[in-house]
Design a protein around this motif. Sequence first.
Motif, PDB file in Angstrom:
ATOM      1  N   LEU A 149       0.844  -1.195   0.000  1.00 11.75           N
ATOM      2  CA  LEU A 149       0.000   0.000   0.000  1.00 11.75           C
ATOM      3  C   LEU A 149       0.876   1.240   0.000  1.00 11.75           C
ATOM      4  O   LEU A 149       2.000   1.224   0.517  1.00 11.75           O
ATOM      5  N   ALA A 150       0.347   2.318  -0.587  1.00 10.85           N
ATOM      6  CA  ALA A 150       1.033   3.610  -0.579  1.00 10.85           C
ATOM      7  C   ALA A 150       0.405   4.476   0.496  1.00 10.85           C
ATOM      8  O   ALA A 150      -0.744   4.909   0.366  1.00 10.85           O
ATOM      9  N   ALA A 180      -7.368   6.360   6.516  1.00  5.52           N
ATOM     10  CA  ALA A 180      -8.032   5.482   5.551  1.00  5.52           C
ATOM     11  C   ALA A 180      -7.245   4.194   5.351  1.00  5.52           C
ATOM     12  O   ALA A 180      -7.814   3.089   5.324  1.00  5.52           O
ATOM     13  N   VAL A 181      -5.925   4.308   5.222  1.00 10.54           N
ATOM     14  CA  VAL A 181      -5.078   3.126   5.048  1.00 10.54           C
ATOM     15  C   VAL A 181      -5.148   2.226   6.282  1.00 10.54           C
ATOM     16  O   VAL A 181      -5.304   1.005   6.174  1.00 10.54           O
ATOM     17  N   PRO A 212      -4.569   3.376  -1.723  1.00 11.73           N
ATOM     18  CA  PRO A 212      -3.843   2.869  -2.882  1.00 11.73           C
ATOM     19  C   PRO A 212      -3.203   1.503  -2.596  1.00 11.73           C
ATOM     20  O   PRO A 212      -2.285   1.381  -1.784  1.00 11.73           O
ATOM     21  N   LEU A 213      -3.702   0.487  -3.277  1.00 14.71           N
ATOM     22  CA  LEU A 213      -3.227  -0.884  -3.131  1.00 14.71           C
ATOM     23  C   LEU A 213      -2.629  -1.323  -4.455  1.00 14.71           C
ATOM     24  O   LEU A 213      -3.234  -1.128  -5.513  1.00 14.71           O
ATOM     25  N   ARG A 214      -1.445  -1.936  -4.412  1.00 14.23           N
ATOM     26  CA  ARG A 214      -0.822  -2.406  -5.646  1.00 14.23           C
ATOM     27  C   ARG A 214      -1.582  -3.621  -6.168  1.00 14.23           C
ATOM     28  O   ARG A 214      -1.656  -4.651  -5.512  1.00 14.23           O
ATOM     29  N   ASP A 247      -1.888  -5.898  -9.731  1.00 12.58           N
ATOM     30  CA  ASP A 247      -1.318  -6.160 -11.063  1.00 12.58           C
ATOM     31  C   ASP A 247      -0.268  -5.117 -11.436  1.00 12.58           C
ATOM     32  O   ASP A 247      -0.222  -4.631 -12.577  1.00 12.58           O
ATOM     33  N   GLY A 248       0.571  -4.776 -10.480  1.00 12.68           N
ATOM     34  CA  GLY A 248       1.693  -3.884 -10.743  1.00 12.68           C
ATOM     35  C   GLY A 248       1.397  -2.403 -10.637  1.00 12.68           C
ATOM     36  O   GLY A 248       2.303  -1.591 -10.769  1.00 12.68           O
ATOM     37  N   ALA A 249       0.135  -2.037 -10.394  1.00 11.84           N
ATOM     38  CA  ALA A 249      -0.218  -0.613 -10.315  1.00 11.84           C
ATOM     39  C   ALA A 249      -0.992  -0.343  -9.040  1.00 11.84           C
ATOM     40  O   ALA A 249      -1.744  -1.203  -8.556  1.00 11.84           O
ATOM     41  N   PHE A 250      -0.843   0.868  -8.510  1.00 11.60           N
ATOM     42  CA  PHE A 250      -1.634   1.277  -7.361  1.00 11.60           C
ATOM     43  C   PHE A 250      -3.017   1.732  -7.836  1.00 11.60           C
ATOM     44  O   PHE A 250      -3.136   2.606  -8.706  1.00 11.60           O
ATOM     45  N   ALA A 251      -4.038   1.137  -7.260  1.00  9.81           N
ATOM     46  CA  ALA A 251      -5.414   1.499  -7.545  1.00  9.81           C
ATOM     47  C   ALA A 251      -6.187   1.485  -6.230  1.00  9.81           C
ATOM     48  O   ALA A 251      -5.708   0.963  -5.217  1.00  9.81           O
ATOM     49  N   ALA A 252      -7.377   2.067  -6.252  1.00  8.30           N
ATOM     50  CA  ALA A 252      -8.162   2.167  -5.024  1.00  8.30           C
ATOM     51  C   ALA A 252      -8.624   0.783  -4.572  1.00  8.30           C
ATOM     52  O   ALA A 252      -9.264   0.047  -5.321  1.00  8.30           O
TER      53      ALA A 252
END
Length: 254
Positions: free
Chosen positions: A125-126, A134-135, A243-245, A247-252
């Motif tokens: 996570l970012a 939130a995280v 932001p959770l990684r 498939d290689g990308a951070f998404a909600a």
Amino acid sequence: MVGEEWFGQQYFGVRCEWGEAGAVALAPTSACVVVVDVLSFTTSVSVAVDAGTRVYPFPWRDDRAAAFAEERNAVLAVGRRAVTADRPWSLSPAALRRAPVVSRLVLPSPNGSAISSAVTGIPVLAGSLRNATAVARWIRRQGWGTTDRPVAVIAAGERWPGRDALRPSIEDLLGAGAIIAALAAAGAGPLSPESTIARTAFETTGDLAATLAECSSGRELRTGGFADDVAVAGELDAGTAVPLRIDGAFAAAE
């Protein structure tokens, strides 16, 4: 792992370390890793993901970035000083907020991005001051943050100019501390001594905005003309997306 008995913080539900080496050391025994790079990678990720953008981390100054972005049908962010009307996306969170929203963005970074890429096999996570609560709450909903399923909070730190050496940074200590404080408030623990120190630093900092502005990294950005980035980084809990990684990308995260 060499040194795991002494340095793995294995008796604690919330752990804290510095840099890529710290992330690699704690990840194998952690349920997830939270990367904290307040000025500016994870703050930029928070801003972008809040807007609905998927963010791909990528190494800094890597010539393969353009091809990587093209393969993923993504926009490639440029350096702060390379922003133009046609290329308004950069590592600057303030610039990202002003730029048109894109569906996919490749965001090179020398610290937070490298740490994110170094951790494999577990959720990453970012985290930042913008999305600390939130995280933490999302992590607790997964049942993480216990001695059986511990969380590793990694303060990215900076690099000393001209040397490949970690410079522990105030802003990332505070960002890690904010997330740890929120984890503790949500029932996570016990906290390692390293985590307790980070939490205490955050909770005893009276003027967060002034501290960010006057710390070494903040002054570097402000004197370089990027005071707005420091201001965005200090927007405590303004972000709602986690932001959770994926498939290689951070998404909600859902």
